[in-house]
Motif scaffolding. Structure first.
Motif, PDB file in Angstrom:
ATOM      1  N   THR A   1     -42.064   4.861 -15.159  1.00 51.34           N
ATOM      2  CA  THR A   1     -43.464   4.764 -14.778  1.00 51.34           C
ATOM      3  C   THR A   1     -43.755   5.870 -13.777  1.00 51.34           C
ATOM      4  N   ILE A   2     -44.837   6.593 -14.025  1.00 52.60           N
ATOM      5  CA  ILE A   2     -45.282   7.645 -13.106  1.00 52.60           C
ATOM      6  C   ILE A   2     -46.550   7.141 -12.424  1.00 52.60           C
ATOM      7  N   GLU A   3     -46.561   7.168 -11.103  1.00 50.02           N
ATOM      8  CA  GLU A   3     -47.673   6.614 -10.338  1.00 50.02           C
ATOM      9  C   GLU A   3     -48.104   7.609  -9.265  1.00 50.02           C
TER      10      GLU A   3
ATOM     11  N   VAL B   1     -54.294  12.400  -9.719  1.00 50.70           N
ATOM     12  CA  VAL B   1     -54.455  11.801 -11.044  1.00 50.70           C
ATOM     13  C   VAL B   1     -53.350  12.287 -11.967  1.00 50.70           C
ATOM     14  N   LEU B   2     -53.243  11.625 -13.104  1.00 49.97           N
ATOM     15  CA  LEU B   2     -52.270  11.990 -14.123  1.00 49.97           C
ATOM     16  C   LEU B   2     -53.006  12.464 -15.369  1.00 49.97           C
ATOM     17  N   LEU B   3     -52.453  13.468 -16.041  1.00 49.62           N
ATOM     18  CA  LEU B   3     -53.024  13.988 -17.271  1.00 49.62           C
ATOM     19  C   LEU B   3     -51.968  13.966 -18.369  1.00 49.62           C
ATOM     20  N   VAL B   4     -52.408  13.635 -19.574  1.00 50.39           N
ATOM     21  CA  VAL B   4     -51.555  13.680 -20.758  1.00 50.39           C
ATOM     22  C   VAL B   4     -52.199  14.632 -21.745  1.00 50.39           C
TER      23      VAL B   4
ATOM     24  N   TYR C   1     -56.237  10.534 -16.780  1.00 46.47           N
ATOM     25  CA  TYR C   1     -56.186   9.074 -16.789  1.00 46.47           C
ATOM     26  C   TYR C   1     -56.041   8.553 -15.369  1.00 46.47           C
ATOM     27  N   GLY C   2     -56.763   7.468 -15.068  1.00 42.67           N
ATOM     28  CA  GLY C   2     -56.580   6.796 -13.797  1.00 42.67           C
ATOM     29  C   GLY C   2     -55.395   5.849 -13.878  1.00 42.67           C
ATOM     30  N   GLY C   3     -54.942   5.354 -12.743  1.00 46.68           N
ATOM     31  CA  GLY C   3     -53.852   4.389 -12.736  1.00 46.68           C
ATOM     32  C   GLY C   3     -52.492   5.016 -13.002  1.00 46.68           C
ATOM     33  N   LYS C   4     -51.622   4.247 -13.646  1.00 45.42           N
ATOM     34  CA  LYS C   4     -50.247   4.661 -13.888  1.00 45.42           C
ATOM     35  C   LYS C   4     -50.042   5.035 -15.353  1.00 45.42           C
ATOM     36  N   ILE C   5     -48.977   5.774 -15.599  1.00 49.03           N
ATOM     37  CA  ILE C   5     -48.532   6.076 -16.965  1.00 49.03           C
ATOM     38  C   ILE C   5     -47.122   5.526 -17.132  1.00 49.03           C
ATOM     39  N   HIS C   6     -46.940   4.654 -18.127  1.00 51.22           N
ATOM     40  CA  HIS C   6     -45.610   4.150 -18.481  1.00 51.22           C
ATOM     41  C   HIS C   6     -45.137   4.918 -19.713  1.00 51.22           C
TER      42      HIS C   6
ATOM     43  N   ASN D   1     -43.666   6.666 -26.425  1.00 49.52           N
ATOM     44  CA  ASN D   1     -44.941   5.972 -26.343  1.00 49.52           C
ATOM     45  C   ASN D   1     -45.428   6.057 -24.910  1.00 49.52           C
ATOM     46  N   LEU D   2     -46.700   6.388 -24.726  1.00 50.31           N
ATOM     47  CA  LEU D   2     -47.284   6.466 -23.391  1.00 50.31           C
ATOM     48  C   LEU D   2     -48.359   5.396 -23.250  1.00 50.31           C
ATOM     49  N   VAL D   3     -48.272   4.647 -22.178  1.00 52.47           N
ATOM     50  CA  VAL D   3     -49.194   3.546 -21.903  1.00 52.47           C
ATOM     51  C   VAL D   3     -49.857   3.783 -20.551  1.00 52.47           C
ATOM     52  N   ASN D   4     -51.180   3.745 -20.539  1.00 49.75           N
ATOM     53  CA  ASN D   4     -51.939   3.904 -19.298  1.00 49.75           C
ATOM     54  C   ASN D   4     -52.294   2.519 -18.746  1.00 49.75           C
ATOM     55  N   GLU D   5     -51.761   2.186 -17.587  1.00 51.64           N
ATOM     56  CA  GLU D   5     -52.127   0.938 -16.913  1.00 51.64           C
ATOM     57  C   GLU D   5     -53.248   1.248 -15.935  1.00 51.64           C
TER      58      GLU D   5
END
Length: 238
Positions: free
Chosen positions: A92-94, A101-104, A109-114, A123-127
């Protein structure tokens, strides 16, 4: 005239549903959105300080005070994001602080990336906070604002459905697919004040059936008729 009719329907919607602000114990803070399935080396970027941890046990395994941009790769020995994480197949990247912020692949995307390794892919999941999710998905669906009471009713329905999806998928790595709900963390330019106002004014308000959220849906093309409660839920109200 059209806004007046929609306003009446929105008010009726709010009146008929059991809508209530949730207690602290009932609140669901975030929803997990699958934004990339079986991707091959997506470019993931942190614009500022970040922390990396194992989502299984919350153990910190890396981080930095400055930004970072590398391909996220699935190797035989584990995930690699600029550096190798031996025998680690999920991270998880936070962001460390507000404003980072995080970009894919260039999409913010806001929040975290799993990230979860699936063979030689990821698989990338944005929480993301549920209200932020609502702002994005409602902006995708409603390019022009509706009457305030209708926008509020639709927002409550959307929040109810989000709560239902989170509860239904509580054992899953993700709750909804981005393409199925119109979720794109990069469409902030499409927002309008009516959606932000509706989300803020209905904060923590969810419709409940027998004390639980349910799969709430709506349509702007019902022709004045809706599906009876008994037919939709296959039993009488209670």
């Amino acid at each position: 005239m059209r806004k007046g009719i929609f306003g009446f329907l929105g008010a009726m919607f709010l009146t008929l549903l059991c809508v209530t602000p949730l207690s602290a114990e009932q609140k669901i803070e975030t929803i997990k959105v699958l934004v990339l399935e079986k991707g091959k080396s997506p470019i993931v970027e942190a614009t500022g300080g970040y922390r990396i941890f194992d989502p299984a046990d919350q153990r910190t395994i890396g981080g930095g005070m400055r930004g970072k941009r590398f391909a996220l790769e699935a190797m035989n020995t584990g995930l690699k994001w600029g550096e190798q994480y031996p025998a680690v197949y999920q991270i998880t990247i936070e962001p460390r602080r507000a404003g980072s912020v995080l970009l894919v692949d260039g999409v913010e995307y806001g929040g975290k990336i799993h990230a979860y390794q699936v063979g030689d892919q990821v698989n990338l999941v944005n929480e993301v906070p549920i209200d932020e999710y609502l702002r994005i998905t409602l902006a995708h669906e409603f390019k022009e604002p509706l009457a305030p009471e209708v926008m509020a009713a639709v927002t409550i329905a959307a929040r109810t459905n989000a709560y239902y999806m989170v509860e239904a998928g509580h054992r899953s790595y993700w709750h909804v697919r981005a393409e199925e709900v119109g979720y794109d963390g990069g469409i902030k330019s499409l927002r309008h004040g009516a959606i932000d106002q509706a989300v803020d004014e209905t904060r923590d308000m969810v419709a409940l059936r027998a004390g639980r959220p349910f799969p709430a849906v709506w349509t702007g093309h019902c022709g004045g008729k809706t599906c009876p409660y008994q037919l939709m839920f296959r039993h009488s109200e209670g």
